[in-house]
Design a protein around this motif. Structure first.
Motif, PDB file in Angstrom:
ATOM      1  N   UNK A  25      -5.554 -23.501   4.517  1.00  0.00           N
ATOM      2  CA  UNK A  25      -6.796 -22.152   3.737  1.00  0.00           C
ATOM      3  C   UNK A  25      -7.923 -22.180   3.244  1.00  0.00           C
ATOM      4  N   UNK A  26      -9.350 -22.462   2.684  1.00  0.00           N
ATOM      5  CA  UNK A  26     -10.178 -22.088   1.638  1.00  0.00           C
ATOM      6  C   UNK A  26     -10.155 -20.802   1.593  1.00  0.00           C
ATOM      7  N   UNK A  27      -9.761 -20.466   0.422  1.00  0.00           N
ATOM      8  CA  UNK A  27     -10.155 -18.996  -0.844  1.00  0.00           C
ATOM      9  C   UNK A  27     -11.177 -19.066  -0.898  1.00  0.00           C
ATOM     10  N   UNK A  28     -12.008 -18.075  -0.988  1.00  0.00           N
ATOM     11  CA  UNK A  28     -12.777 -17.841  -1.991  1.00  0.00           C
ATOM     12  C   UNK A  28     -12.985 -16.627  -2.717  1.00  0.00           C
ATOM     13  N   UNK A  29     -12.945 -17.097  -3.915  1.00  0.00           N
ATOM     14  CA  UNK A  29     -13.194 -15.520  -4.505  1.00  0.00           C
ATOM     15  C   UNK A  29     -13.502 -14.204  -4.647  1.00  0.00           C
ATOM     16  N   UNK A  30     -12.822 -13.018  -4.631  1.00  0.00           N
ATOM     17  CA  UNK A  30     -13.638 -12.194  -4.069  1.00  0.00           C
ATOM     18  C   UNK A  30     -13.599 -11.614  -5.517  1.00  0.00           C
ATOM     19  N   UNK A  31     -14.118  -9.940  -6.452  1.00  0.00           N
ATOM     20  CA  UNK A  31     -14.313 -10.046  -7.495  1.00  0.00           C
ATOM     21  C   UNK A  31     -13.113  -9.253  -7.954  1.00  0.00           C
ATOM     22  N   UNK A  32     -12.909  -9.321  -8.910  1.00  0.00           N
ATOM     23  CA  UNK A  32     -11.733  -8.294  -9.579  1.00  0.00           C
ATOM     24  C   UNK A  32     -12.305  -6.575  -9.509  1.00  0.00           C
ATOM     25  N   UNK A  33     -11.195  -5.886  -8.314  1.00  0.00           N
ATOM     26  CA  UNK A  33     -10.886  -4.840  -8.727  1.00  0.00           C
ATOM     27  C   UNK A  33     -10.118  -4.190  -9.576  1.00  0.00           C
ATOM     28  N   UNK A  34     -10.553  -3.243 -11.079  1.00  0.00           N
ATOM     29  CA  UNK A  34     -10.025  -3.077 -11.983  1.00  0.00           C
ATOM     30  C   UNK A  34      -9.238  -1.820 -11.423  1.00  0.00           C
ATOM     31  N   UNK A  35      -7.704  -1.884 -11.258  1.00  0.00           N
ATOM     32  CA  UNK A  35      -6.735  -0.650 -11.311  1.00  0.00           C
ATOM     33  C   UNK A  35      -6.349   0.153 -12.251  1.00  0.00           C
ATOM     34  N   UNK A  36      -6.314   1.165 -12.451  1.00  0.00           N
ATOM     35  CA  UNK A  36      -5.805   1.943 -13.758  1.00  0.00           C
ATOM     36  C   UNK A  36      -4.496   1.539 -13.683  1.00  0.00           C
ATOM     37  N   UNK A  37      -4.114   2.028 -14.846  1.00  0.00           N
ATOM     38  CA  UNK A  37      -2.449   0.080 -15.467  1.00  0.00           C
ATOM     39  C   UNK A  37      -1.435   1.934 -14.677  1.00  0.00           C
ATOM     40  N   UNK A  38      -1.602   2.159 -14.195  1.00  0.00           N
ATOM     41  CA  UNK A  38      -0.249   3.341 -13.453  1.00  0.00           C
ATOM     42  C   UNK A  38       0.349   3.428 -12.679  1.00  0.00           C
ATOM     43  N   UNK A  39       1.238   3.886 -12.043  1.00  0.00           N
ATOM     44  CA  UNK A  39       1.998   3.035 -10.944  1.00  0.00           C
ATOM     45  C   UNK A  39       1.468   4.301  -9.141  1.00  0.00           C
ATOM     46  N   UNK A  40       1.780   4.108  -8.458  1.00  0.00           N
ATOM     47  CA  UNK A  40       0.857   4.785  -7.775  1.00  0.00           C
ATOM     48  C   UNK A  40       1.791   4.779  -6.448  1.00  0.00           C
ATOM     49  N   UNK A  41       2.008   6.144  -5.834  1.00  0.00           N
ATOM     50  CA  UNK A  41       2.191   6.462  -4.304  1.00  0.00           C
ATOM     51  C   UNK A  41       1.168   6.215  -3.623  1.00  0.00           C
ATOM     52  N   UNK A  42       1.359   5.659  -2.494  1.00  0.00           N
ATOM     53  CA  UNK A  42       0.428   6.655  -1.304  1.00  0.00           C
ATOM     54  C   UNK A  42       0.661   7.510   0.064  1.00  0.00           C
ATOM     55  N   UNK A  43       0.500   7.913   0.573  1.00  0.00           N
ATOM     56  CA  UNK A  43       1.096   8.193   1.650  1.00  0.00           C
ATOM     57  C   UNK A  43       0.169   8.231   2.892  1.00  0.00           C
ATOM     58  N   UNK A  44       0.985   8.123   4.617  1.00  0.00           N
ATOM     59  CA  UNK A  44      -0.026   7.952   5.446  1.00  0.00           C
ATOM     60  C   UNK A  44       0.178   9.515   5.967  1.00  0.00           C
ATOM     61  N   UNK A  45      -0.854   9.909   6.993  1.00  0.00           N
ATOM     62  CA  UNK A  45      -1.240  11.120   7.634  1.00  0.00           C
ATOM     63  C   UNK A  45      -2.184  11.295   8.094  1.00  0.00           C
ATOM     64  N   UNK A  46      -1.710  12.356   9.182  1.00  0.00           N
ATOM     65  CA  UNK A  46      -2.828  12.164  10.866  1.00  0.00           C
ATOM     66  C   UNK A  46      -3.880  13.324  10.241  1.00  0.00           C
ATOM     67  N   UNK A 276       4.153   5.952   1.790  1.00  0.00           N
ATOM     68  CA  UNK A 276       5.645   6.609   2.727  1.00  0.00           C
ATOM     69  C   UNK A 276       4.951   7.045   3.950  1.00  0.00           C
ATOM     70  N   UNK A 277       5.293   6.883   5.149  1.00  0.00           N
ATOM     71  CA  UNK A 277       5.169   6.937   6.605  1.00  0.00           C
ATOM     72  C   UNK A 277       5.999   8.140   6.847  1.00  0.00           C
ATOM     73  N   UNK A 278       5.750   9.633   7.158  1.00  0.00           N
ATOM     74  CA  UNK A 278       4.246  10.199   7.130  1.00  0.00           C
ATOM     75  C   UNK A 278       4.666  11.509   6.382  1.00  0.00           C
ATOM     76  N   UNK A 279       3.378  12.381   5.695  1.00  0.00           N
ATOM     77  CA  UNK A 279       3.262  13.323   5.358  1.00  0.00           C
ATOM     78  C   UNK A 279       3.057  14.168   7.107  1.00  0.00           C
ATOM     79  N   UNK A 280       4.026  14.995   6.948  1.00  0.00           N
ATOM     80  CA  UNK A 280       3.850  16.016   8.341  1.00  0.00           C
ATOM     81  C   UNK A 280       4.008  17.673   7.679  1.00  0.00           C
ATOM     82  N   UNK A 281       3.756  18.678   8.869  1.00  0.00           N
ATOM     83  CA  UNK A 281       3.597  19.876   8.131  1.00  0.00           C
ATOM     84  C   UNK A 281       4.788  20.729   7.599  1.00  0.00           C
TER      85      UNK A 281
END
Length: 309
Positions: A25-46, A276-281
């Protein structure tokens, strides 16, 4: 296999050939997206219920806001249809209430987008319409100060070529959106080829959220799925294990000992993010199967621990 990422970004593609499933598979470059140097926690939510949205936002605020959450994947109903048109639901009442609430806490909003297999194939066969869809995503992100575009394709009947094409579409998005500070993520799972190959998906997306890490009746079973995810990439910043905050696939998922085991594994592997799946009321008695509230203390521990180069 060539490195797919730089040390500081969500991902930077390296032009070359990657061997995956006996196909080059040919991989072509995409630009760097610089994230802050900290840990992250994301959640899913309706976001369908404004009252619930407000309750969730207030609960996260009381828990310390960015001390327990860095971004939320919002299900607002946005999608791309079979003719490649982006149908945004970001301005719906429910979605806007969630975006506004989380922005007020300094927490990023990332819009979940669905797409049928027919829609993907149509886009890949029509470059002009594909670029129009990316422009529509950009416009939506700018207008609503979104932190990310998050893909959730869960079709059936796809093939590995669809995965390669989807990764190319993701790569074209990152080339546009990363320059604005907007990341592109996608969900992965082994049940259908278009979202199965994490290596290929990570060549286009900034982060791949792993669905196979929902599974496991004990730590060793879970660890097999987790290792498959993290070993699919040369830089763990490109993956975020998905964690199921429910006993739906086994009571082990909601055992606090198991939660600490998984977070300890993340520290050991110098992981940057988990989801984490998923946030609730929080104002309603949680379903007997749900344990998201138990995860907040571990999210706090993870975020508070500096990420060392």
């Amino acid at each position: 296999v060539l490195s797919l990422s730089g040390p500081l970004g969500w991902g930077i593609g390296v032009e070359g050939m990657i061997l995956s499933r006996d196909s080059l598979v040919l991989i072509t470059p995409h630009p760097m997206f610089k994230a802050p140097l900290k840990r992250r926690v994301s959640y899913w939510m309706s976001t369908s219920n404004v009252t619930v949205n407000n309750n969730v936002v207030e609960n996260i605020k009381q828990l310390g806001a960015t001390q327990v959450a860095t971004s939320i994947f919002l299900y607002c109903g946005s999608s791309i249809n079979d003719t490649g048109v982006y149908l945004s639901k970001t301005n719906s009442t429910g979605c806007m209430s969630a975006i506004t609430g989380f922005h007020g806490l300094g927490i990023g909003a990332e819009i979940e987008i669905g797409m049928t297999l027919n829609g993907l194939r149509f886009l890949m066969a029509n470059p002009t319409i594909r670029q129009q869809s990316i422009q529509a995503l950009k416009d939506d992100a700018v207008a609503n100060n979104l932190q990310g575009i998050a893909w959730d394709l869960e079709p059936s009947g796809s093939n590995h070529d669809d995965c390669v094409n989807f990764a190319q579409y993701l790569r074209e998005q990152t080339a546009v959106l990363n320059t604005l500070g907007v990341r592109v993520t996608t969900y992965s799972n082994s049940y259908d080829p278009v979202i199965e190959d994490v290596t290929i998906l990570a060549s286009g997306a900034n982060v791949v959220t792993g669905g196979e890490t929902y599974n496991g009746n004990n730590f060793q079973q879970w660890l097999v799925n987790y290792n498959d995810l993290v070993k699919s990439v040369t830089n763990v910043e490109l993956v975020s294990p998905g964690l199921l905050a429910t006993t739906e696939r086994g009571t082990w998922n909601c055992n606090t000992t198991s939660m600490q085991q998984r977070v300890d594994q993340f520290f050991k592997d110098r992981l940057v993010e988990f989801s984490i799946f998923v946030l609730t009321d929080p104002k309603q008695p949680p379903p007997s199967t749900n344990c998201v509230n138990l995860w907040f203390q571990y999210a706090r521990e993870f975020i508070a621990t500096p990420f060392q180069l």
